[in-house]
Design a protein around this motif. Structure first.
Motif, PDB file in Angstrom:
ATOM      1  N   LYS A  37      -9.612 -13.483 124.838  1.00  0.00           N
ATOM      2  CA  LYS A  37      -8.489 -14.292 124.344  1.00  0.00           C
ATOM      3  C   LYS A  37      -7.185 -13.968 125.066  1.00  0.00           C
ATOM      4  CE  LYS A  37     -10.332 -14.105 119.774  1.00  0.00           C
ATOM      5  NZ  LYS A  37     -10.198 -13.134 118.716  1.00  0.00           N
TER       6      LYS A  37
ATOM      7  N   ASP B 189     -21.631 -15.779 127.553  1.00  0.00           N
ATOM      8  CA  ASP B 189     -20.297 -16.327 127.309  1.00  0.00           C
ATOM      9  C   ASP B 189     -19.304 -15.419 127.995  1.00  0.00           C
ATOM     10  OD1 ASP B 189     -21.082 -18.419 125.828  1.00  0.00           O
ATOM     11  OD2 ASP B 189     -20.797 -17.426 123.887  1.00  0.00           O
TER      12      ASP B 189
ATOM     13  N   ASN C 270     -16.349  -9.445 126.490  1.00  0.00           N
ATOM     14  CA  ASN C 270     -15.967  -9.165 125.105  1.00  0.00           C
ATOM     15  C   ASN C 270     -15.040 -10.280 124.597  1.00  0.00           C
ATOM     16  OD1 ASN C 270     -14.066  -8.060 123.017  1.00  0.00           O
ATOM     17  ND2 ASN C 270     -15.510  -6.352 123.166  1.00  0.00           N
ATOM     18  N   LYS C 271     -15.429 -10.882 123.498  1.00  0.00           N
ATOM     19  CA  LYS C 271     -14.709 -12.080 123.010  1.00  0.00           C
ATOM     20  C   LYS C 271     -13.239 -11.783 122.652  1.00  0.00           C
ATOM     21  CE  LYS C 271     -18.333 -15.113 121.335  1.00  0.00           C
ATOM     22  NZ  LYS C 271     -19.552 -14.337 121.646  1.00  0.00           N
TER      23      LYS C 271
END
Ligand SMILES: Cc1ncc(COP(=O)(O)O)c(C=O)c1O
Length: 340
Positions: A219, A51, A214-215
């Motif tokens: 963002k 992801d 890194n999620k």
């Protein structure tokens, strides 16, 4: 003019030129909301097999500045190698845009950062009087043309996690590192939070990517991209070039070639008296010392840079279009050099 100065001196891969031509049709939505950019983002997710969020930027300094500023607060500090491009060759762009303190860490003889050195810098956590370490930045392949093994990266990543830091990689020559390690792109990014991914040095006309794994950071990267002036209205022309590199693994063929040329160059010059190879040759560059007069004589035929004027160390960089014939001519010049 062709020589060993930089992979930035090389032109553009024909496949990339074709991709630019192909993208140059009709009108398209601006600022990355077009179909080409969307499909290339999907391609990134497929080839890296994680992801991710990816944004396309103008240049390497911009990629580094965006990566860093996405992950820090203005009271943070960033640890990086004392020889890093980021610390030495990006003027004060990193400081200006992040507002952070940069802590140069002594790299070893291979230009790499070792965990023990980092641990000594991770002090005074929570002390409001002290800039708080937030990022460890590595360069892969390094400025010396050496390559961190996947295990070395994993160990440094674990360390960053123990101490609440992010791991950033300046991957201006990331594809060369992957080719050197014979690793898949997926294996290469298992232990990274944020990556500045180079395209220009591999044969794009311009453009790099910031790939965020890194999620939490994912963002905010698009907001930061605009703030640090790295959002191109015609983003599709950068995305299309990356598509060319990633399709059919053109990146691998291209990076392998420039790495092999560095090996060939190494093999052909290492035994000459007056020349001493100074770094292991693992990616697409050879470092060597040679007499100053020899440097001047060779530079008249093949441009290249002196890396360290005090030790007469030079940097010989290979690119996607370096040929064996050029290297043979370069070696012949050395053979015929008369020190008198
Ligand atoms: C390791 C490394 N990082 C970043 C950059 C920055 O690239 P740019 O000149 O596109 O800002 C370079 C350029 O030479 C580099 O060698």
């Amino acid at each position: 003019m062709k020589g060993f100065a930089s992979d930035n001196y090389a032109g553009v891969l024909p496949e990339v030129m074709d991709a630019l031509q192909k993208a140059n049709r009709e009108h398209a939505i601006s600022y990355g909301d077009d179909d080409i950019t969307k499909s290339v983002k999907e391609l990134f997710t497929k080839v890296f097999d994680r992801d991710l969020e990816v944004v396309f930027v103008f240049n390497g300094t911009g990629a580094n500045v965006l990566s860093m500023s996405t992950a820090v607060e203005s009271f943070s500090s960033i640890l990086c190698a004392d020889i890093s491009h980021f610390y030495n060759d990006e003027s004060t762009a990193p400081e200006s845009f992040t507002g952070c303190r940069f802590i140069p860490v002594a790299s070893n003889e291979y230009g790499k950062i070792e965990p023990e050195i980092i641990e000594k810098k991770l002090i005074r956590k929570g002390d409001i009087h002290f800039a708080q370490p937030k990022i460890l930045s590595l360069t892969q392949s390094t400025e010396y043309g050496t390559v961190y093994s996947l295990e070395e990266i994993a160990a440094l990543y674990q360390l960053t996690k123990q101490h609440g830091l992010y791991l950033h990689i300046d991957g201006s020559r990331f594809f060369n590192a992957a080719a050197s390690l014979k690793a898949s792109l997926s294996d290469m990014v298992q232990h990274i939070d944020i990556l500045s991914l180079g395209g220009t040095k591999l044969g794009m006309m311009f453009g790099e990517a910031v790939v965020v794994f890194n999620k939490d950071l994912a963002k905010q990267v698009r907001f930061k991209q605009k703030q640090v002036m790295q959002l191109a209205s015609k983003t599709r022309f950068i995305a299309a070039q990356f598509e060319a590199l990633l399709q059919n693994e053109l990146w691998k063929k291209t990076a392998r070639h420039s790495n092999e040329m560095a090996q060939y160059l190494h093999k052909n010059i290492k035994d000459f008296s007056f020349i001493e190879i100074t770094k292991p040759v693992q990616a697409n560059v050879v470092f060597a010392t040679m007499p100053e007069k020899m440097t001047t004589y060779l530079q008249a035929h093949f441009p290249f840079y002196v890396w360290d004027e005090f030790t007469n160390e030079v940097r010989l960089m290979c690119a996607f279009d370096t040929t064996k014939e050029e290297i043979d001519s370069f070696a012949a010049l050395i053979k015929n050099w008369n020190p008198e």
